[in-house]
Scaffold this motif. Structure first.
Motif, short mmCIF file in Angstrom:
data_model
loop_
_atom_site.label_atom_id
_atom_site.label_comp_id
_atom_site.label_asym_id
_atom_site.label_seq_id
_atom_site.Cartn_x
_atom_site.Cartn_y
_atom_site.Cartn_z
N LEU A 172 -0.95 0.18 4.32
CA LEU A 172 0.11 1.11 4.69
C LEU A 172 1.10 0.48 5.66
O LEU A 172 2.32 0.64 5.50
CB LEU A 172 -0.47 2.36 5.33
CG LEU A 172 -1.07 3.38 4.40
CD1 LEU A 172 -1.64 4.53 5.20
CD2 LEU A 172 -0.05 3.87 3.42
N ASP A 173 0.58 -0.21 6.65
CA ASP A 173 1.46 -0.86 7.63
C ASP A 173 2.37 -1.88 6.97
O ASP A 173 3.56 -1.96 7.27
CB ASP A 173 0.63 -1.51 8.74
CG ASP A 173 -0.08 -0.50 9.62
OD1 ASP A 173 0.31 0.69 9.60
OD2 ASP A 173 -1.03 -0.90 10.31
N ASP A 174 1.82 -2.67 6.06
CA ASP A 174 2.61 -3.68 5.38
C ASP A 174 3.68 -3.05 4.48
O ASP A 174 4.84 -3.47 4.49
CB ASP A 174 1.71 -4.60 4.55
CG ASP A 174 2.49 -5.76 3.96
OD1 ASP A 174 2.95 -6.62 4.73
OD2 ASP A 174 2.66 -5.78 2.72
N LEU A 175 3.29 -2.04 3.71
CA LEU A 175 4.26 -1.37 2.84
C LEU A 175 5.35 -0.68 3.64
O LEU A 175 6.52 -0.68 3.23
CB LEU A 175 3.55 -0.36 1.93
CG LEU A 175 2.66 -0.97 0.85
CD1 LEU A 175 1.89 0.14 0.12
CD2 LEU A 175 3.45 -1.80 -0.12
N ASP A 176 4.99 -0.11 4.78
CA ASP A 176 5.98 0.55 5.62
C ASP A 176 7.00 -0.46 6.16
O ASP A 176 8.17 -0.15 6.30
CB ASP A 176 5.28 1.28 6.77
CG ASP A 176 6.20 2.25 7.47
OD1 ASP A 176 6.94 2.99 6.79
OD2 ASP A 176 6.18 2.28 8.71
N THR A 177 6.54 -1.67 6.43
CA THR A 177 7.44 -2.74 6.89
C THR A 177 8.34 -3.22 5.75
O THR A 177 9.54 -3.42 5.93
CB THR A 177 6.63 -3.92 7.44
OG1 THR A 177 5.85 -3.45 8.55
CG2 THR A 177 7.53 -5.04 7.91
N ARG A 178 7.76 -3.39 4.58
CA ARG A 178 8.53 -3.90 3.42
C ARG A 178 9.51 -2.87 2.86
O ARG A 178 10.57 -3.23 2.36
CB ARG A 178 7.57 -4.31 2.31
CG ARG A 178 6.76 -5.54 2.63
CD ARG A 178 5.74 -5.80 1.53
NE ARG A 178 4.79 -6.80 1.94
CZ ARG A 178 4.85 -8.07 1.56
NH1 ARG A 178 5.81 -8.48 0.76
NH2 ARG A 178 3.94 -8.93 1.98
N PHE A 179 9.12 -1.60 2.92
CA PHE A 179 9.95 -0.53 2.35
C PHE A 179 10.17 0.55 3.40
O PHE A 179 9.63 1.65 3.31
CB PHE A 179 9.26 0.06 1.11
CG PHE A 179 8.84 -0.97 0.11
CD1 PHE A 179 9.77 -1.68 -0.64
CD2 PHE A 179 7.49 -1.25 -0.08
CE1 PHE A 179 9.37 -2.63 -1.55
CE2 PHE A 179 7.09 -2.21 -1.00
CZ PHE A 179 8.03 -2.90 -1.73
N PRO A 180 10.98 0.25 4.42
CA PRO A 180 11.16 1.19 5.53
C PRO A 180 11.91 2.47 5.12
O PRO A 180 12.66 2.48 4.14
CB PRO A 180 11.98 0.38 6.53
CG PRO A 180 12.68 -0.65 5.73
CD PRO A 180 11.80 -0.95 4.56
N ASP A 181 11.67 3.51 5.89
CA ASP A 181 12.33 4.80 5.68
C ASP A 181 13.65 4.77 6.45
O ASP A 181 13.67 5.00 7.66
CB ASP A 181 11.42 5.92 6.18
CG ASP A 181 11.95 7.29 5.83
OD1 ASP A 181 12.89 7.38 5.01
OD2 ASP A 181 11.42 8.27 6.37
N ARG A 182 14.71 4.45 5.78
CA ARG A 182 16.02 4.37 6.43
C ARG A 182 17.11 4.79 5.46
O ARG A 182 16.92 4.79 4.24
CB ARG A 182 16.28 2.97 6.96
CG ARG A 182 16.35 1.93 5.87
CD ARG A 182 16.71 0.56 6.42
NE ARG A 182 16.77 -0.38 5.32
CZ ARG A 182 16.29 -1.59 5.34
NH1 ARG A 182 15.72 -2.05 6.42
NH2 ARG A 182 16.38 -2.37 4.29
N CYS A 183 18.25 5.12 6.01
CA CYS A 183 19.40 5.51 5.19
C CYS A 183 19.94 4.28 4.46
O CYS A 183 19.95 3.17 5.01
CB CYS A 183 20.50 6.10 6.05
SG CYS A 183 20.04 7.67 6.81
#
Length: 64
Positions: A14-25
């Motif tokens: 989860l941590d890696d995916l969150d870094t690779r695909f961040p929640d941003r505009c």
């Protein structure tokens, strides 16, 4: 219909995916297709985060 159990979701994944695909505009000028594509990537991360939370909620309840 019986629900199919979901495999265990590791926190490191989860941590890696969150870094690779961040929640941003999306940046200005990004094509609609790219926005949809990135939105889909982020939706998968959100789904896995929900599964992780459910799995850890159940695990915590079993300990008590």
């Amino acid at each position: 219909m019986d629900e199919i159990p979901f495999p265990s979701v590791p926190k490191a994944l989860l941590d890696d995916l969150d870094t690779r695909f961040p929640d941003r505009c999306p940046p200005l000028g990004m094509s609609e297709a790219e926005i949809y594509y990135r939105s889909g990537q982020r939706a998968v991360v959100a789904f896995l985060q929900d599964q992780f939370n459910l799995q850890n909620e159940i695990f915590t309840e079993e300990e008590n």
